[in-house]
Write a protein that holds these residues in place. Structure first.
Motif, PDB file in Angstrom:
ATOM      1  N   LEU A  49       1.430  -4.384  17.515  1.00 41.22           N
ATOM      2  CA  LEU A  49       0.683  -4.939  16.624  1.00 41.22           C
ATOM      3  C   LEU A  49      -0.205  -3.966  15.889  1.00 41.22           C
ATOM      4  O   LEU A  49      -0.728  -4.241  14.935  1.00 41.22           O
ATOM      5  CB  LEU A  49      -0.197  -6.192  17.216  1.00 41.22           C
ATOM      6  N   VAL A  50      -0.337  -2.759  16.584  1.00 44.41           N
ATOM      7  CA  VAL A  50      -1.377  -1.521  15.826  1.00 44.41           C
ATOM      8  C   VAL A  50      -0.504  -0.504  15.840  1.00 44.41           C
ATOM      9  O   VAL A  50       0.697  -0.128  16.696  1.00 44.41           O
ATOM     10  CB  VAL A  50      -2.619  -1.680  16.468  1.00 44.41           C
ATOM     11  N   ASP A  51      -0.801   0.276  15.138  1.00 42.34           N
ATOM     12  CA  ASP A  51      -0.356   1.913  15.160  1.00 42.34           C
ATOM     13  C   ASP A  51      -1.677   2.641  15.178  1.00 42.34           C
ATOM     14  O   ASP A  51      -2.699   2.403  14.736  1.00 42.34           O
ATOM     15  CB  ASP A  51       0.180   2.131  13.647  1.00 42.34           C
ATOM     16  N   THR A  52      -1.417   3.795  15.959  1.00 45.07           N
ATOM     17  CA  THR A  52      -2.571   4.712  15.798  1.00 45.07           C
ATOM     18  C   THR A  52      -2.160   6.148  15.364  1.00 45.07           C
ATOM     19  O   THR A  52      -1.013   6.550  15.236  1.00 45.07           O
ATOM     20  CB  THR A  52      -2.959   5.032  17.463  1.00 45.07           C
ATOM     21  N   ALA A  53      -3.088   6.941  14.767  1.00 47.16           N
ATOM     22  CA  ALA A  53      -2.910   8.350  14.103  1.00 47.16           C
ATOM     23  C   ALA A  53      -3.984   9.117  14.423  1.00 47.16           C
ATOM     24  O   ALA A  53      -5.217   8.523  14.343  1.00 47.16           O
ATOM     25  CB  ALA A  53      -2.531   8.038  12.716  1.00 47.16           C
TER      26      ALA A  53
END
Length: 408
Positions: free
Chosen positions: A60-64
């Motif tokens: 549901l989320v992406d991180t960077a």
């Protein structure tokens, strides 16, 4: 139910509520670091970290990795798989359509010129065709679209999606614009005034971000304003708040398209700008005025500077009533830079109450000519229904959820 069962149920409900809070906050702002998420939600950093890991495992989320104040941080955004949104800006002479994701990134866009006083049916048909073309261009389809935002250069009753003042946008009155476009594309549609959307975009991503109260001024073929109070766009009853183009500035002036006499639009709108220049330069359009002003032609510079002073006088009245922290100036005419902005800023500062604690700032729009279409994307994003519950059929979801208790 046993006390242990009741406690487990309460803990599960709390975890889901916290998860929804994190997802809703990321949805609102487009992307935040975990530290910023903790501050915005009031949850502990440990709780936010646990929730982000769970949402990341669920897809549901992406991180960077990003940088904040010179330090590495983890930026959290909603994942592309959650869906896409469409932004549509209908201008007096152009149509702009953009596709965006939940990180508030524009992934595709296109603009087309429109004829003068273009009718609603053909314009919305073109918008629908552009949406399909852009989706095909990026290899997507309508099933991925979770919502559509539309901005028009007129007061809008957001409950019905109708232009609320007759005469301002001929040929568009009486149409439920959202319903019309929903029938064409089969997706939820939300309609608002273009200046309101410019204000929403600049407050979320642009020059007014971080300010609680702000005013966005759109100087174009006509003039309008979007008002942000306590972080929320103030639309007024049936959407007429911020219609500064219809504030009377000349009691003996020309009749405005709204039916009143001597409105600001009759002094600084496109016809008023080109009229004093035609004798020396022939037929002109707004784009010609902007181009010649940027080239430094004295007559064009004078006309635009006078327009800036006139707009500033009206904005000062709005500023006195609302007391914003900043005024952001956008719209096509803002492309003339300080020629417009300088006299507008000076006119505002001469008329508002001097505030030594928080002097009013007058600044250019950071998003430029994309402010309104980006605002349409933000409108659709905020209205979208985002799935929050992590289900066992998503890869890694059950492992991420097992044995993890909420903290803080």
């Amino acid at each position: 139910m046993s006390r242990r069962g009741a406690a487990a149920g309460s803990q599960t409900a709390l975890r889901e509520a916290n998860k929804a809070l994190v997802v809703g906050t990321v949805q609102r702002y487009g992307g935040l670091t975990q530290v910023e998420l903790a501050a915005a939600t009031g949850l502990s950093q440990a709780t936010v970290s646990n929730i982000v890991r769970e949402l990341l495992a669920a897809g549901l989320v992406d991180t960077a990795v990003t940088t904040r104040s010179g330090r590495r941080a983890q930026l959290v955004t909603l994942a592309r798989r959650v869906g896409l949104v469409v932004g549509v800006q209908v201008g007096h002479r152009h149509l702009r359509v953009a596709l965006g994701d939940f990180a508030h990134e524009v992934v595709a866009e296109q603009a087309l010129p429109l004829p003068y006083e273009h009718p609603s049916d053909t314009t919305l048909d073109r918008a629908a065709l552009l949406v399909m073309d852009l989706l095909e261009r990026i290899g997507s389809d309508l099933e991925e679209v979770v919502g559509i935002g539309v901005g028009v250069p007129a007061p809008v009753d957001t409950d019905t999606g109708m232009v609320s003042v007759p005469g301002v946008m001929p040929g568009w009155e009486g149409e439920h614009l959202g319903q019309v476009l929903t029938k064409r594309l089969g997706r939820p549609v939300h309609v608002d005034n273009d200046a309101n959307l410019g204000a929403l975009a600049e407050a979320t991503l642009g020059a007014a971000r971080g300010y609680r109260d702000a005013v966005y001024v759109r100087a174009s073929y006509g003039t309008g304003a979007g008002i942000v109070i306590n972080g929320q766009v103030h639309r007024g009853f049936a959407g007429t708040a911020g219609e500064i183009g219809h504030v009377q500035v000349d009691p003996t002036g020309h009749i405005c398209r709204c039916g009143s006499r001597g409105c600001l639009d009759t002094v600084v709108g496109e016809p008023a700008l080109v009229a004093p220049l035609r004798a020396a330069h022939g037929s002109l359009a707004l784009r010609d005025v902007i181009a010649r002003t940027r080239q430094g032609d004295p007559g064009f510079v004078r006309v635009v500077a006078d327009a800036g002073a006139a707009i500033g006088a009206v904005v000062a009245g709005l500023g006195t009533a609302v007391n914003p922290q900043c005024v952001v100036v956008g719209g096509e005419l803002s492309e003339t830079g300080e020629v417009l902005l300088g006299p507008l800023r000076e006119s505002v500062r001469r008329r508002v109450l001097p505030n030594q604690i928080a002097p009013l700032e007058v600044v250019p729009a950071r998003l430029g000519q994309r402010a309104e279409v980006v605002g349409a994307l933000v409108l659709a994003l905020r209205a979208a229904d985002v799935p929050v519950r992590v289900t066992a059929d998503l890869p890694g979801a059950s492992a991420a959820a097992d044995g993890r208790a909420e903290q803080g």
